[in-house]
Scaffold this motif. Structure first.
Motif, PDB file in Angstrom:
ATOM      1  N   SER A 134       7.598  -4.068   8.165  1.00 39.56           N
ATOM      2  CA  SER A 134       7.216  -3.232   7.027  1.00 39.56           C
ATOM      3  C   SER A 134       8.175  -2.063   6.864  1.00 39.56           C
ATOM      4  CB  SER A 134       5.787  -2.719   7.214  1.00 39.56           C
ATOM      5  OG  SER A 134       5.415  -1.895   6.138  1.00 39.56           O
ATOM      6  N   ALA A 135       8.563  -1.434   7.963  1.00 35.71           N
ATOM      7  CA  ALA A 135       9.510  -0.317   7.897  1.00 35.71           C
ATOM      8  C   ALA A 135      10.843  -0.785   7.327  1.00 35.71           C
ATOM      9  CB  ALA A 135       9.706   0.278   9.292  1.00 35.71           C
ATOM     10  N   MET A 136      11.280  -1.967   7.747  1.00 42.32           N
ATOM     11  CA  MET A 136      12.535  -2.526   7.241  1.00 42.32           C
ATOM     12  C   MET A 136      12.421  -2.850   5.754  1.00 42.32           C
ATOM     13  SD  MET A 136      14.483  -5.940   8.618  1.00 42.32           S
ATOM     14  CE  MET A 136      16.220  -6.246   8.244  1.00 42.32           C
ATOM     15  N   LEU A 137      11.299  -3.423   5.362  1.00 42.70           N
ATOM     16  CA  LEU A 137      11.085  -3.802   3.966  1.00 42.70           C
ATOM     17  C   LEU A 137      10.984  -2.573   3.071  1.00 42.70           C
ATOM     18  CD1 LEU A 137      10.608  -6.034   1.908  1.00 42.70           C
ATOM     19  CD2 LEU A 137       8.198  -6.103   2.631  1.00 42.70           C
ATOM     20  N   LEU A 138      10.329  -1.531   3.541  1.00 41.32           N
ATOM     21  CA  LEU A 138      10.220  -0.294   2.760  1.00 41.32           C
ATOM     22  C   LEU A 138      11.600   0.329   2.532  1.00 41.32           C
ATOM     23  CD1 LEU A 138       7.033   1.232   4.395  1.00 41.32           C
ATOM     24  CD2 LEU A 138       7.277   0.612   1.976  1.00 41.32           C
ATOM     25  N   LYS A 139      12.438   0.267   3.539  1.00 44.07           N
ATOM     26  CA  LYS A 139      13.806   0.769   3.391  1.00 44.07           C
ATOM     27  C   LYS A 139      14.554  -0.030   2.326  1.00 44.07           C
ATOM     28  CE  LYS A 139      18.090   1.463   6.040  1.00 44.07           C
ATOM     29  NZ  LYS A 139      18.758   1.243   7.360  1.00 44.07           N
ATOM     30  N   TYR A 140      14.359  -1.334   2.336  1.00 43.47           N
ATOM     31  CA  TYR A 140      14.989  -2.207   1.340  1.00 43.47           C
ATOM     32  C   TYR A 140      14.487  -1.885  -0.066  1.00 43.47           C
ATOM     33  CZ  TYR A 140      15.315  -6.488  -1.485  1.00 43.47           C
ATOM     34  OH  TYR A 140      15.512  -7.390  -2.501  1.00 43.47           O
ATOM     35  N   ALA A 164       0.829  -1.207   0.000  1.00 39.36           N
ATOM     36  CA  ALA A 164       0.000   0.000   0.000  1.00 39.36           C
ATOM     37  C   ALA A 164       0.862   1.255   0.000  1.00 39.36           C
ATOM     38  CB  ALA A 164      -0.926  -0.007   1.223  1.00 39.36           C
ATOM     39  N   GLN A 165       2.093   1.130   0.495  1.00 43.17           N
ATOM     40  CA  GLN A 165       2.997   2.276   0.546  1.00 43.17           C
ATOM     41  C   GLN A 165       4.013   2.280  -0.580  1.00 43.17           C
ATOM     42  OE1 GLN A 165       4.251   3.280   4.756  1.00 43.17           O
ATOM     43  NE2 GLN A 165       3.377   1.242   5.124  1.00 43.17           N
ATOM     44  N   ASP A 166       4.355   1.092  -1.081  1.00 43.07           N
ATOM     45  CA  ASP A 166       5.307   0.995  -2.183  1.00 43.07           C
ATOM     46  C   ASP A 166       4.895  -0.173  -3.077  1.00 43.07           C
ATOM     47  OD1 ASP A 166       7.430   0.741  -3.939  1.00 43.07           O
ATOM     48  OD2 ASP A 166       8.952   1.165  -2.430  1.00 43.07           O
ATOM     49  N   PRO A 167       4.338   0.119  -4.262  1.00 41.43           N
ATOM     50  CA  PRO A 167       3.881  -0.939  -5.172  1.00 41.43           C
ATOM     51  C   PRO A 167       4.991  -1.906  -5.588  1.00 41.43           C
ATOM     52  CG  PRO A 167       3.010   1.196  -5.849  1.00 41.43           C
ATOM     53  CD  PRO A 167       4.032   1.463  -4.780  1.00 41.43           C
ATOM     54  N   ALA A 168       6.251  -1.508  -5.441  1.00 44.44           N
ATOM     55  CA  ALA A 168       7.360  -2.394  -5.813  1.00 44.44           C
ATOM     56  C   ALA A 168       7.369  -3.670  -4.988  1.00 44.44           C
ATOM     57  CB  ALA A 168       8.695  -1.669  -5.654  1.00 44.44           C
ATOM     58  N   CYS A 169       6.662  -3.669  -3.892  1.00 42.95           N
ATOM     59  CA  CYS A 169       6.600  -4.858  -3.035  1.00 42.95           C
ATOM     60  C   CYS A 169       6.025  -6.050  -3.791  1.00 42.95           C
ATOM     61  CB  CYS A 169       5.773  -4.562  -1.791  1.00 42.95           C
ATOM     62  SG  CYS A 169       5.693  -5.917  -0.601  1.00 42.95           S
ATOM     63  N   LYS A 170       5.202  -5.791  -4.799  1.00 48.35           N
ATOM     64  CA  LYS A 170       4.576  -6.890  -5.546  1.00 48.35           C
ATOM     65  C   LYS A 170       5.606  -7.746  -6.267  1.00 48.35           C
ATOM     66  CE  LYS A 170       3.699  -4.407  -9.898  1.00 48.35           C
ATOM     67  NZ  LYS A 170       4.521  -3.235  -9.553  1.00 48.35           N
TER      68      LYS A 170
END
Length: 277
Positions: free
Chosen positions: A79-85, A51-57
């Motif tokens: 989620s915070a760690m993954l968004l940073k990645y 929901a915050q970064d579509p690249a997660c898909k």
């Protein structure tokens, strides 16, 4: 010492293994005998992060599970760690991998050997500390080299099979024979540690530190506070008198290099097998 298989340049370095997405449309997995509750959390982590970064898909469920485990299954922290990645990844690897030309100086030092597996099926990595020369290194190139090596190591892992015994980690030996103050690189060590902990969570199984000189402990005291609690447990100092026994307990003789008392003959740099695939 026998000739050693080192991290070497290749024309098209494609170290990252891309696996098919298997998010099961957000439903818990039923195909690997794993923890259904954990897979449900993975689906929750995906929903929150995407929901915050579509690249997660573009990241598979196993990747998300590693981030989840690295944060003790706390969805918000994971989620915070993954968004940073997800922000770091395209900046660190615009092409999806680090080209050989961008780490040429590091490759020339032949300080990383990638050969064999331990008894648990983990790829082995041998780092020769005395071949690292901080006075001649560029920190940005060194950071790229760390990514290069980690991606190449991950590429040696089997693709996800959906089994409970899925191997996702590697093991390492940090050999400090001949290490002295001229090889000490606190900034480099911290940079490597940050990359591994922040962007490759739950990939490291353990590191055996061998032939450790007393002078190294001063550097270790500086670096140690920056190692997270989960990772601290993975560093094992091995006394010289226990070296062969410890490594043989971890690695079968057929997979252990001759330099450590095993039977594995390391190929010369001219052999095709040296080229990482």
């Amino acid at each position: 010492m026998a000739a050693m298989e080192c991290v070497e340049p290749r024309a098209q370095h494609q170290a990252v293994v891309t696996t098919a997405m298997s998010s099961n449309n957000g439903q818990p997995r039923k195909d690997d005998g794993g923890d259904a509750a954990e897979w449900k959390q993975v689906a929750e982590l995906r929903a929150v992060t995407q929901a915050q970064d579509p690249a997660c898909k573009d990241e598979d469920d196993y990747t998300l599970r590693r981030f989840l485990r690295a944060r003790d299954h706390h969805i918000g922290k994971a989620s915070a760690m993954l968004l940073k990645y997800l922000k770091w990844k395209p900046a660190a690897k615009p092409l999806g991998f680090v080209p050989d030309a961008e780490v040429a100086n590091e490759l020339a030092q032949e300080k990383v050997i990638m050969r064999g597996h331990d008894r648990a099926g983990r790829p082995m990595v041998y780092v020769l500390g005395a071949r690292h020369h901080p006075a001649r290194r560029d920190l940005d190139e060194f950071r790229r080299f760390v990514v290069y090596v980690l991606d190449a190591t991950v590429a040696r892992l089997p693709p996800p099979s959906g089994g409970q015994d899925q191997q996702e980690k590697f093991a390492a030996v940090a050999d400090l024979a001949g290490w002295g103050y001229s090889h000490c690189d606190i900034r480099g060590y911290l940079a490597a540690l940050d990359i591994m902990q922040s962007y490759y969570p739950e990939r490291l199984a353990r590191v055996f530190l061998v032939h450790v000189p007393y002078v190294f402990m001063a550097a270790w005291k500086v670096v140690y506070p920056f190692i997270d609690d989960r990772t601290k447990k993975k560093f094992v100092f091995v006394a010289d008198r226990d070296l062969q026994r410890t490594l043989r307990d971890a690695v079968d003789d057929a997979q252990l290099p001759e330099m450590y008392g095993g039977k594995l003959k390391l190929a010369s740099s001219s052999d095709d097998d040296n080229v990482l695939n």
